[in-house]
Design a protein around this motif. Structure first.
Motif, PDB file in Angstrom:
ATOM      1  N   UNK A 136       3.487   5.846  16.937  1.00  0.00           N
ATOM      2  CA  UNK A 136       4.259   5.970  15.697  1.00  0.00           C
ATOM      3  C   UNK A 136       3.790   4.967  14.652  1.00  0.00           C
ATOM      4  N   UNK A 137       3.555   3.722  15.073  1.00  0.00           N
ATOM      5  CA  UNK A 137       3.113   2.682  14.139  1.00  0.00           C
ATOM      6  C   UNK A 137       1.724   2.989  13.582  1.00  0.00           C
ATOM      7  N   UNK A 138       0.821   3.416  14.454  1.00  0.00           N
ATOM      8  CA  UNK A 138      -0.548   3.708  14.003  1.00  0.00           C
ATOM      9  C   UNK A 138      -0.567   4.973  13.140  1.00  0.00           C
ATOM     10  N   UNK A 139       0.220   5.968  13.512  1.00  0.00           N
ATOM     11  CA  UNK A 139       0.296   7.187  12.697  1.00  0.00           C
ATOM     12  C   UNK A 139       0.871   6.863  11.321  1.00  0.00           C
ATOM     13  N   UNK A 140       1.946   6.067  11.286  1.00  0.00           N
ATOM     14  CA  UNK A 140       2.541   5.662  10.008  1.00  0.00           C
ATOM     15  C   UNK A 140       1.526   4.913   9.154  1.00  0.00           C
ATOM     16  N   UNK A 141       0.730   4.063   9.792  1.00  0.00           N
ATOM     17  CA  UNK A 141      -0.287   3.286   9.089  1.00  0.00           C
ATOM     18  C   UNK A 141      -1.262   4.206   8.355  1.00  0.00           C
ATOM     19  N   UNK A 142      -1.553   5.357   8.937  1.00  0.00           N
ATOM     20  CA  UNK A 142      -2.562   6.259   8.381  1.00  0.00           C
ATOM     21  C   UNK A 142      -2.001   7.312   7.439  1.00  0.00           C
ATOM     22  N   UNK A 143      -0.683   7.357   7.272  1.00  0.00           N
ATOM     23  CA  UNK A 143      -0.079   8.331   6.365  1.00  0.00           C
ATOM     24  C   UNK A 143      -0.009   7.765   4.946  1.00  0.00           C
ATOM     25  N   UNK A 144      -0.210   8.624   3.977  1.00  0.00           N
ATOM     26  CA  UNK A 144      -0.098   8.212   2.593  1.00  0.00           C
ATOM     27  C   UNK A 144       1.356   8.212   2.132  1.00  0.00           C
ATOM     28  N   UNK A 145       2.132   9.164   2.621  1.00  0.00           N
ATOM     29  CA  UNK A 145       3.541   9.284   2.246  1.00  0.00           C
ATOM     30  C   UNK A 145       4.373   9.527   3.493  1.00  0.00           C
ATOM     31  N   UNK A 146       5.664   9.173   3.396  1.00  0.00           N
ATOM     32  CA  UNK A 146       6.580   9.427   4.498  1.00  0.00           C
ATOM     33  C   UNK A 146       6.389   8.526   5.698  1.00  0.00           C
ATOM     34  N   UNK A 147       5.770   7.362   5.482  1.00  0.00           N
ATOM     35  CA  UNK A 147       5.465   6.478   6.609  1.00  0.00           C
ATOM     36  C   UNK A 147       6.627   5.569   6.985  1.00  0.00           C
ATOM     37  N   UNK A 148       7.573   5.358   6.056  1.00  0.00           N
ATOM     38  CA  UNK A 148       8.613   4.351   6.290  1.00  0.00           C
ATOM     39  C   UNK A 148       9.470   4.664   7.510  1.00  0.00           C
ATOM     40  N   UNK A 149       9.986   5.903   7.590  1.00  0.00           N
ATOM     41  CA  UNK A 149      10.856   6.269   8.719  1.00  0.00           C
ATOM     42  C   UNK A 149      10.093   6.207  10.039  1.00  0.00           C
ATOM     43  N   UNK A 150       8.849   6.640  10.019  1.00  0.00           N
ATOM     44  CA  UNK A 150       8.043   6.623  11.234  1.00  0.00           C
ATOM     45  C   UNK A 150       7.763   5.193  11.686  1.00  0.00           C
ATOM     46  N   UNK A 332      -7.462   5.307  -3.030  1.00  0.00           N
ATOM     47  CA  UNK A 332      -7.702   4.443  -1.874  1.00  0.00           C
ATOM     48  C   UNK A 332      -6.630   4.661  -0.816  1.00  0.00           C
ATOM     49  N   UNK A 333      -7.001   4.485   0.436  1.00  0.00           N
ATOM     50  CA  UNK A 333      -6.044   4.616   1.534  1.00  0.00           C
ATOM     51  C   UNK A 333      -4.908   3.623   1.357  1.00  0.00           C
ATOM     52  N   UNK A 334      -3.681   4.134   1.232  1.00  0.00           N
ATOM     53  CA  UNK A 334      -2.473   3.313   1.053  1.00  0.00           C
ATOM     54  C   UNK A 334      -2.535   2.468  -0.222  1.00  0.00           C
ATOM     55  N   UNK A 335      -3.445   2.789  -1.125  1.00  0.00           N
ATOM     56  CA  UNK A 335      -3.587   1.989  -2.336  1.00  0.00           C
ATOM     57  C   UNK A 335      -4.218   0.637  -2.095  1.00  0.00           C
ATOM     58  N   UNK A 336      -4.918   0.481  -0.976  1.00  0.00           N
ATOM     59  CA  UNK A 336      -5.525  -0.799  -0.609  1.00  0.00           C
ATOM     60  C   UNK A 336      -6.915  -0.907  -1.244  1.00  0.00           C
ATOM     61  N   UNK A 337      -7.034  -1.788  -2.236  1.00  0.00           N
ATOM     62  CA  UNK A 337      -8.279  -1.959  -2.979  1.00  0.00           C
ATOM     63  C   UNK A 337      -9.017  -3.233  -2.590  1.00  0.00           C
ATOM     64  N   UNK A 338      -8.594  -3.876  -1.513  1.00  0.00           N
ATOM     65  CA  UNK A 338      -9.121  -5.195  -1.161  1.00  0.00           C
ATOM     66  C   UNK A 338     -10.644  -5.239  -1.125  1.00  0.00           C
ATOM     67  N   UNK A 361       5.850  -1.895   1.370  1.00  0.00           N
ATOM     68  CA  UNK A 361       6.035  -1.717   2.802  1.00  0.00           C
ATOM     69  C   UNK A 361       4.743  -1.514   3.553  1.00  0.00           C
ATOM     70  N   UNK A 362       3.613  -1.855   2.907  1.00  0.00           N
ATOM     71  CA  UNK A 362       2.303  -1.711   3.528  1.00  0.00           C
ATOM     72  C   UNK A 362       1.765  -3.059   4.000  1.00  0.00           C
ATOM     73  N   UNK A 363       2.651  -3.859   4.585  1.00  0.00           N
ATOM     74  CA  UNK A 363       2.262  -5.188   5.033  1.00  0.00           C
ATOM     75  C   UNK A 363       1.171  -5.167   6.080  1.00  0.00           C
ATOM     76  N   UNK A 364       1.192  -4.154   6.958  1.00  0.00           N
ATOM     77  CA  UNK A 364       0.173  -4.091   8.009  1.00  0.00           C
ATOM     78  C   UNK A 364      -1.204  -3.805   7.406  1.00  0.00           C
ATOM     79  N   UNK A 365      -1.253  -2.969   6.378  1.00  0.00           N
ATOM     80  CA  UNK A 365      -2.514  -2.748   5.668  1.00  0.00           C
ATOM     81  C   UNK A 365      -3.005  -4.054   5.052  1.00  0.00           C
ATOM     82  N   UNK A 366      -2.087  -4.769   4.394  1.00  0.00           N
ATOM     83  CA  UNK A 366      -2.479  -6.030   3.755  1.00  0.00           C
ATOM     84  C   UNK A 366      -2.983  -7.027   4.791  1.00  0.00           C
TER      85      UNK A 366
END
Length: 417
Positions: A136-150, A332-338, A361-366
């Motif tokens: 669930x955590x990894x799938x949520x990480x890879x979703x662009x939308x609807x990741x919060x509930x997952x 960019x994936x999750x808006x991550x431009x790092x 809510x994209x702390x794991x991406x950051x």
């Protein structure tokens, strides 16, 4: 063992192996033509297996030939929902685990579905809850939308796993992933360490701790953990993905390409980030060709790749390139431009993007993207006056004061050299 090619599911011979991921490796080799496989770490009487009969890849759910015993004592026969048997539940769980380990987006979605079935049939199945948490955590990480509930469901599944079995190592490691997304580094490492101590053969725990160490600048320690995970599951594409990334950060482009080639052999469709190509001795023209092809495949647009190369090729157009990248954040994936901003030396904009990721809510991406800051070719940017305050706000300075300096740097008070 799963039913494939008309082979009955049960009863058939079952090989009990101490390592799930070693079993995956065996199946990979068997499915690719090696019908006799030596398995290190198995019980002596199982050290040489012949699995040629009834084995095939079987599509996305081709976990066949080997069944790993569930490590739960059963004092008396148990009744499961809908009359399901223990082997039936095991099969659902193992298919879910196998799909999760492969990491493709469609496979992660199916993995979550199967693991939900497993815990519905047996609500006390701690391993299934832990794997459901991870999927669930990894799938949520890879979703662009609807990741919060997952994401929240993944955290709850991890808590449920360790509630059922406080010694469930994978459940603790999944909680470590949650803490990492909150930049709670000590808490994340505590859960990772506990998970590894309870189950030293879980590749995901080793992988996740390695990623956290990379984010904190301990790249050599991270590589050591990734190599341990590779030894346990040599067909785990994401381990090779992170090894390629780690060697890119160190500037060892030969080793980075070595692991990229392994990824391409294992899964030509595996989507890995463009930064894994590295910026070694290749010309910008050849890099541009690779980046644009990868972006078109994974993002559907090469706008970000073209802007990056434009800024690298002509420093006069750097500001124009940065503005183009910022204007196309949605690509960019999750808006991550790092990786784009840091590579161009746009430190202020990069820090602002980190903050935006955390607010969304994209702390794991950051947290995962922190590894980019240690890239060998851009290390001089760590001397930017904005960096110490950024590391302080991210909890990293406190971690270094307690656990020691990151590779190649020295932390002194509120400064980093």
């Amino acid at each position: 063992a799963a039913a494939q090619n008309g082979v009955p599911r049960f009863p058939i011979p079952v090989f009990i192996l101490p390592r799930f991921d070693k079993a995956r490796a065996v199946l990979h080799h068997v499915a690719h033509g090696d019908d006799h496989v030596k398995l290190a770490g198995a019980r002596p009487e199982l050290a040489h297996l012949s699995l040629s009969q009834g084995v095939s890849q079987g599509g996305n759910e081709g976990l066949v030939g080997v069944l790993v015993a569930r490590q739960r004592p059963v004092d008396a026969p148990r009744l499961f929902k809908d009359g399901a048997s223990e082997p039936d539940i095991q099969l659902v769980y193992l298919r879910g685990r196998h799909l999760y380990q492969n990491r493709g987006l469609a496979q992660l979605e199916r993995s979550v579905e199967l693991l939900k079935q497993a815990v519905e049939l047996d609500p006390e199945f701690a391993d299934a809850w832990a794997t459901l948490a991870a999927a669930s955590l990894v799938y949520a990480y890879n979703l662009q939308e609807g990741f919060e509930d997952l994401y929240r469901a993944g955290e709850q599944a991890a808590l449920r796993a360790v509630q059922i079995d406080p010694n469930n190592g994978f459940g603790h490691a999944a909680l470590g992933l949650v803490h990492m997304g909150e930049f709670s580094w000590n808490e994340a490492m505590r859960e990772y360490d506990l998970g590894i101590r309870l189950n030293p053969n879980e590749t995901n725990s080793l992988l996740w701790k390695g990623i956290a160490l990379m984010a904190l600048g301990y790249v050599d320690q991270a590589i050591s953990l990734f190599q341990q995970a590779e030894g346990l599951d040599p067909v785990f594409t994401n381990v090779h993905n992170w090894l390629a990334s780690a060697y890119t950060v160190k500037g060892d482009y030969k080793m980075a390409r070595h692991h990229i080639q392994k990824i391409q052999r294992l899964d030509p469709d595996f989507s890995y980030n463009w930064a894994r190509y590295g910026f070694g001795d290749d010309s910008l023209d050849s890099i541009e060709e690779l980046l644009r092809a990868e972006h078109l495949k994974s993002l559907g647009s090469d706008v970000l790749a073209v802007a990056l190369i434009t800024g690298l090729r002509d420093p006069v157009r750097k500001d124009e390139a940065v503005q183009t990248i910022l204007a196309n954040e949605i690509l960019a994936e999750a808006g991550d431009l790092t990786e784009y901003l840091w590579t161009l030396g746009a430190v202020e904009e990069c820090i602002a993007n980190f903050q935006k990721l955390r607010e969304r809510g994209r702390g794991l991406h950051a947290a995962n993207s922190m590894q980019t800051l240690w890239t060998a070719k851009n290390r001089e940017q760590l001397s930017d006056p904005l960096i110490p305050a950024f590391f302080e706000a991210s909890g990293m300075m406190d971690y270094w004061r307690e656990h020691g300096n990151p590779d190649g740097c020295r932390v002194d008070g509120v400064t980093i050299e």
